[in-house]
Structure formats: C-alpha cells, structure tokens
Design an enzyme around this catalytic site. Sequence first.
Site, short mmCIF file in Angstrom:
data_model
loop_
_atom_site.label_atom_id
_atom_site.label_comp_id
_atom_site.label_asym_id
_atom_site.label_seq_id
_atom_site.Cartn_x
_atom_site.Cartn_y
_atom_site.Cartn_z
N THR A 196 -1.55 120.51 -39.33
CA THR A 196 -1.16 119.11 -39.44
C THR A 196 -0.43 118.64 -38.18
O THR A 196 -0.40 117.45 -37.88
CB THR A 196 -0.26 118.91 -40.68
OG1 THR A 196 -0.90 119.51 -41.80
CG2 THR A 196 -0.03 117.45 -41.00
N SER B 280 -4.10 128.54 -47.24
CA SER B 280 -4.59 127.16 -47.29
C SER B 280 -6.06 127.09 -47.68
O SER B 280 -6.76 126.14 -47.34
CB SER B 280 -4.38 126.47 -45.92
OG SER B 280 -3.02 126.29 -45.68
N GLY C 136 -0.68 126.71 -49.40
CA GLY C 136 -0.93 125.74 -48.33
C GLY C 136 -1.53 124.46 -48.86
O GLY C 136 -1.80 123.53 -48.10
N LYS D 1 0.63 132.38 -45.71
CA LYS D 1 0.35 131.03 -46.20
C LYS D 1 -1.14 130.94 -46.47
O LYS D 1 -1.95 131.22 -45.58
CB LYS D 1 0.74 129.98 -45.14
CG LYS D 1 0.36 128.56 -45.55
CD LYS D 1 0.42 127.56 -44.41
CE LYS D 1 -0.07 126.20 -44.89
NZ LYS D 1 -0.25 125.22 -43.82
#
Length: 293
Positions: free
Chosen positions: A50, A170, A192, A168
């Site tokens: 992001t 995602s 995530g 994490k």
Amino acid sequence: MSERRLAGVFPPVPTPFDAATGDFAPTRLQQNVRRLLDEQVQGIVVSGTTGEASMLDPDEQRSVVAAAGEAIAGQAWLIAGTGGESTRQTVALTKGAAAEGADAVLVRAPSYFSAATTPATLAAHFRAVADASPVPVIIYNIPKYTHLALDPALLQQLAAHERIVGVKDSSGDLKSLAAYRAAVPQWSVLAGSASLLYAGLELGCQGGVMGVACYAPKLCVQLLREFAKGDRAAAGRLQERITPLDKEIVGRLGPAGVKAAMDAVGLYGGPPRPPLAPLSPADRERVGALVRD
C-alpha cells in the site's frame, strides 16, 4: 519495541506524494501517522504494498522510514517493507531501514523470476536476510503481486531462526491463514486482509496489517478490543462493517483506492505514483460514500 510480541492493528500507510512535484511529502506522512496513533493502533507499516514500495528508490525508502520514525517517537512499532528482487538488495534495504529506526522489517518473496524460484532458494533467501538483519523479520505472503504463494512448510523450515518473528498473510484465503497459524505456533501471525480479521482472531492470530486500518482504524481497533473482552457478537458486527470497506476499496482499487479513502476521511492520500492512475470520479465518489457509511 522488539522485545514485545507483535500484536494488534498495524496500518500499512501509503507513501504521500506532493500533487505538484510527485516528490515524497514527509510532513504529510507524519501528520497521517500521528492521527493514526491517536486511534490507538499498535504500530505503523511503511514502504509495503500500500506504500507503493516498488515505486520508491532506496533513498526515498530510507526517507520514508526516517520520517515515520520521527512521528512515532518510540510510542509504537515501526515496521518497514524491505522486499527486493535480489538477496543483496533486500539485505541493503533491510539494513537501511534499521539504520533509520525501523523496529522490524516485512520481507516479501522476490517475484520477477518467480517461475525459477524453488522452496530451497526461497528458504536460503529469507535465511540470508534474517542473518544480516539488525532487527526482527516478518515474512510477507502476497501472492496477488508476487505470483508466488509461500508454503506453510517453508515457514516451518524458517521457524528456528531467532530473528524471524512473524508472518503476514495477504492471500485473502482463510485456509492459508489457518495453515500458517498451525505451522508456526511460536510466531505472530497477522492477517493481511481486513475481511479475515475476525476469523483470524478466532484461529489465534495476533491481529492484522490491513489497508482498511489506514482510513477506518477505529473499527479495526474496536474489533480487537471486543474480541479480547469476549464479546464475539460485537466483534462480528464490526467485521460486517469492515468487510465491504476491504473488498470494495483495498481489494478492487488497490493503493489508489486507499489514498482516495484517506482523502475522504480528512487524512492526506493524494495521488498515486505513475504509472498507477488515480481513481475515476465515479470510483472516488463510491469510495467517499463507503467510508461515510
């Protein structure tokens, strides 16, 4: 921060760019970070997906980490994405982030030569990065962009490394999150995808690094609090509010969508970096309506 276990809500903040010059805008980042800390998030992630990390040059990455560190001032975790295409590059980015004050680093798999990547080369890569890292390492599974899903068996191979402390996930796939949780009981496992926050907590995950937390941090923090208190019904209701904010904005529109949502709630999102395009007026309006609801 590194002696505490990673747990809670960690917004992966966008990198703000000046609308006129396209340069990194450190003051905007610091204002956003302070506002998010006021909402009681447990840490901030910079230069992740992001954060348009793939669009930043190494000097910019260091500047982003340094600016965020100044704003956080040791009050919360500062995690920096340092994934690169070579092991050497990843090590350099990792050392640079640590030198600028990162408490931990988030490392994705190299992706350009993903077809030639094997479990052995991946394990060697992550080990070499962790060996060289001055700070704890979090493995980052983001198959949407790397075109490479990390196998739970790989995490088990890396579990003995004292500097690797978490993962994490995602993938957006609950089965994957559950497999990760089972594979590395000693690590922090972070969702995530905000759509899976409640389900992840039920699996025993420690929280999440979620784009929704950049523009609706209060909802995410409150969900964790209700869950911790044992009020599953309240946590479930919060999840129902969070899921469309994730699927419609983060999932469908990516970093440009997160930036538009931040603009809509009075933070600074600003433009994405070309060739990423800003949202169409119709999408921007839809994002505004979603966050107002």
